[in-house]
Design a protein around this motif. Structure first.
Motif, PDB file in Angstrom:
ATOM      1  N   LEU A 284       0.825  -1.204   0.000  1.00  0.00           N
ATOM      2  CA  LEU A 284       0.000   0.000   0.000  1.00  0.00           C
ATOM      3  C   LEU A 284       0.861   1.257   0.000  1.00  0.00           C
ATOM      4  CD1 LEU A 284      -2.776  -1.046   2.564  1.00  0.00           C
ATOM      5  CD2 LEU A 284      -2.996  -0.873   0.073  1.00  0.00           C
ATOM      6  N   GLN A 285       1.960   1.209   0.732  1.00  0.00           N
ATOM      7  CA  GLN A 285       2.881   2.346   0.759  1.00  0.00           C
ATOM      8  C   GLN A 285       3.451   2.613  -0.637  1.00  0.00           C
ATOM      9  OE1 GLN A 285       5.907   2.215   3.823  1.00  0.00           O
ATOM     10  NE2 GLN A 285       7.267   3.582   2.684  1.00  0.00           N
ATOM     11  N   GLN A 286       3.824   1.543  -1.339  1.00  0.00           N
ATOM     12  CA  GLN A 286       4.349   1.688  -2.695  1.00  0.00           C
ATOM     13  C   GLN A 286       3.293   2.276  -3.627  1.00  0.00           C
ATOM     14  OE1 GLN A 286       5.856  -2.145  -3.868  1.00  0.00           O
ATOM     15  NE2 GLN A 286       7.339  -2.227  -2.178  1.00  0.00           N
ATOM     16  N   ARG A 287       2.029   1.878  -3.411  1.00  0.00           N
ATOM     17  CA  ARG A 287       0.938   2.408  -4.234  1.00  0.00           C
ATOM     18  C   ARG A 287       0.783   3.912  -4.028  1.00  0.00           C
ATOM     19  NH1 ARG A 287      -5.417   0.937  -3.249  1.00  0.00           N
ATOM     20  NH2 ARG A 287      -6.277   2.555  -4.619  1.00  0.00           N
ATOM     21  N   VAL A 288       0.910   4.358  -2.776  1.00  0.00           N
ATOM     22  CA  VAL A 288       0.802   5.787  -2.474  1.00  0.00           C
ATOM     23  C   VAL A 288       2.004   6.537  -3.037  1.00  0.00           C
ATOM     24  CG1 VAL A 288       0.717   7.502  -0.615  1.00  0.00           C
ATOM     25  CG2 VAL A 288      -0.604   5.384  -0.417  1.00  0.00           C
ATOM     26  N   GLU A 289       3.198   5.989  -2.842  1.00  0.00           N
ATOM     27  CA  GLU A 289       4.422   6.643  -3.309  1.00  0.00           C
ATOM     28  C   GLU A 289       4.473   6.733  -4.833  1.00  0.00           C
ATOM     29  OE1 GLU A 289       7.540   5.532   0.301  1.00  0.00           O
ATOM     30  OE2 GLU A 289       7.289   4.145  -1.386  1.00  0.00           O
ATOM     31  N   ALA A 290       3.822   5.797  -5.517  1.00  0.00           N
ATOM     32  CA  ALA A 290       3.789   5.809  -6.986  1.00  0.00           C
ATOM     33  C   ALA A 290       3.084   7.057  -7.519  1.00  0.00           C
ATOM     34  CB  ALA A 290       3.103   4.558  -7.512  1.00  0.00           C
ATOM     35  N   GLN A 291       2.285   7.720  -6.665  1.00  0.00           N
ATOM     36  CA  GLN A 291       1.596   8.941  -7.048  1.00  0.00           C
ATOM     37  C   GLN A 291       2.391  10.193  -6.669  1.00  0.00           C
ATOM     38  OE1 GLN A 291      -1.166   8.625  -8.868  1.00  0.00           O
ATOM     39  NE2 GLN A 291      -0.916   6.400  -8.651  1.00  0.00           N
ATOM     40  N   GLY A 292       3.657   9.978  -6.283  1.00  0.00           N
ATOM     41  CA  GLY A 292       4.515  11.099  -5.918  1.00  0.00           C
ATOM     42  C   GLY A 292       4.261  11.637  -4.528  1.00  0.00           C
ATOM     43  N   ILE A 293       3.661  10.816  -3.671  1.00  0.00           N
ATOM     44  CA  ILE A 293       3.335  11.233  -2.306  1.00  0.00           C
ATOM     45  C   ILE A 293       4.291  10.561  -1.321  1.00  0.00           C
ATOM     46  CG2 ILE A 293       1.544  11.237  -0.522  1.00  0.00           C
ATOM     47  CD1 ILE A 293      -0.515  10.989  -2.838  1.00  0.00           C
ATOM     48  N   GLU A 294       4.870  11.349  -0.435  1.00  0.00           N
ATOM     49  CA  GLU A 294       5.751  10.796   0.604  1.00  0.00           C
ATOM     50  C   GLU A 294       4.927   9.946   1.570  1.00  0.00           C
ATOM     51  OE1 GLU A 294       8.348  12.376   4.430  1.00  0.00           O
ATOM     52  OE2 GLU A 294       7.909  13.771   2.783  1.00  0.00           O
ATOM     53  N   ALA A 295       5.385   8.725   1.837  1.00  0.00           N
ATOM     54  CA  ALA A 295       4.605   7.820   2.697  1.00  0.00           C
ATOM     55  C   ALA A 295       5.514   6.919   3.519  1.00  0.00           C
ATOM     56  CB  ALA A 295       3.659   6.966   1.850  1.00  0.00           C
ATOM     57  N   ARG A 296       4.999   6.483   4.660  1.00  0.00           N
ATOM     58  CA  ARG A 296       5.645   5.471   5.483  1.00  0.00           C
ATOM     59  C   ARG A 296       4.554   4.690   6.203  1.00  0.00           C
ATOM     60  NH1 ARG A 296       6.126   7.493  10.801  1.00  0.00           N
ATOM     61  NH2 ARG A 296       5.680   9.734  10.933  1.00  0.00           N
TER      62      ARG A 296
END
Length: 306
Positions: free
Chosen positions: A78-90
């Motif tokens: 899920l983190q990778q899915r969010v980061e794929a949109q250019g959003i910083e995530a952890r």
């Protein structure tokens, strides 16, 4: 909510198609905010491990590790899915038995600007069931809480605030201003329409025995409410064409207004723990939180203690 820098997302460990991720991506994109994905899933194997010894203990230990790896892998995806949109995530995974306490501690330590959590509508045999975790979050979450429904947002939809400008308490008036500020900010940031909802219910008992004057009385009450509403929304530069006034049952007319205006988010206020508790226990608030066909954003006044 002009500045939304950090969004904390509570991920449902038992739902693979959680719409809360879609909301987090949209909000993170429009506000350029970072996202913290949080998942809590109690592990009963940890208790068994502590009571065993030898090979049995090692077996439970290995199963406990696999349990954590399984859910951490889900979070990582899920983190990778969010980061794929250019959003910083952890991401953060916990296995606390008391989910609400664990989540509230994380919220307190992370200090997000907004918390997202999905709510699942129960089946017909268990209609409008408020879980303990949902209830604790609504009651005690110190930051705005967005309860996400399992449906997509409408592209030309709106953000709708529900206000009560006729209330005499100063705290309620301050809360109404906060609701309108938040609604206007969300609508502006995500390029949605703005709507302001208010329902009035004339007390016809005050008319008796002059029943013939009921229509005049109702028109007078409606005009009083409208005047106060116009005064309130004009302070926030909201045009009166965005005002939605209804008469009668709040939950029923609100649901109709949400469908008609294509609301994506309903913004509600909660004055205090006691007020919230009394409201949530009542059937009207349960219907609003769980039966309205859109997400619900629960706000508390800025000066209100968490």
């Amino acid at each position: 909510m002009e500045k939304l820098k950090k969004i904390l997302v509570i991920v449902d460990p038992d739902n693979d198609k959680d719409h809360v991720i879609d909301r987090a991506i949209l909000l993170g994109f429009y506000y350029r905010a970072s996202v913290v994905l949080v998942m809590n899933k109690a592990n009963v194997l940890a208790q068994e491990e502590s009571t065993q010894s030898g090979l049995t203990a090692r077996f439970f230990s290995s199963q406990k590790q696999k349990f954590q790896e399984h859910y951490q892998d889900r979070l990582d995806a899920l983190q990778q899915r969010v980061e794929a949109q250019g959003i910083e995530a952890r991401s953060v995974f916990t296995s606390d038995k008391n989910a609400s306490e664990a989540l509230l501690k994380l919220i307190d330590s992370e200090q997000p600007d907004l918390v997202l959590k999905s709510v699942q509508k129960p089946g017909r045999l268990a209609r409008i069931l408020i879980t303990n975790t949902d209830w604790r979050l609504v009651k005690n979450c110190p930051t705005p809480l967005l309860l996400v429904k399992a449906q997509p947002w409408v592209e030309d939809g709106c953000v709708m605030a529900s206000v009560d400008p006729m209330h005499a308490k100063a705290q309620q008036n301050a809360l109404d201003h906060l609701l309108l500020e938040t609604t206007a900010s969300l609508a502006r940031a995500m390029q949605l329409n703005t709507r302001v909802f208010h329902c009035y219910f004339p007390d016809l008992s005050a008319m008796f025995p002059k029943v013939t004057d009921a229509e005049v009385y109702i028109r007078k009450v409606r005009q009083q409410h409208r005047d106060r509403l116009l005064e309130l929304i004009h302070e926030h530069h909201i045009d009166e064409q965005n005002l939605v006034m209804t008469r009668g049952d709040v939950a029923k007319t609100l649901t109709h207004a949400i469908k008609r205006e294509k609301a994506n988010i309903l913004v509600l206020g909660a004055l205090s723990r006691n007020v919230v508790e009394q409201a949530i226990v009542g059937s009207t608030a349960e219907k609003i939180l769980y039966d309205t066909p859109c997400d619900v954003l629960v706000m508390k006044h800025k000066s209100q203690p968490a």
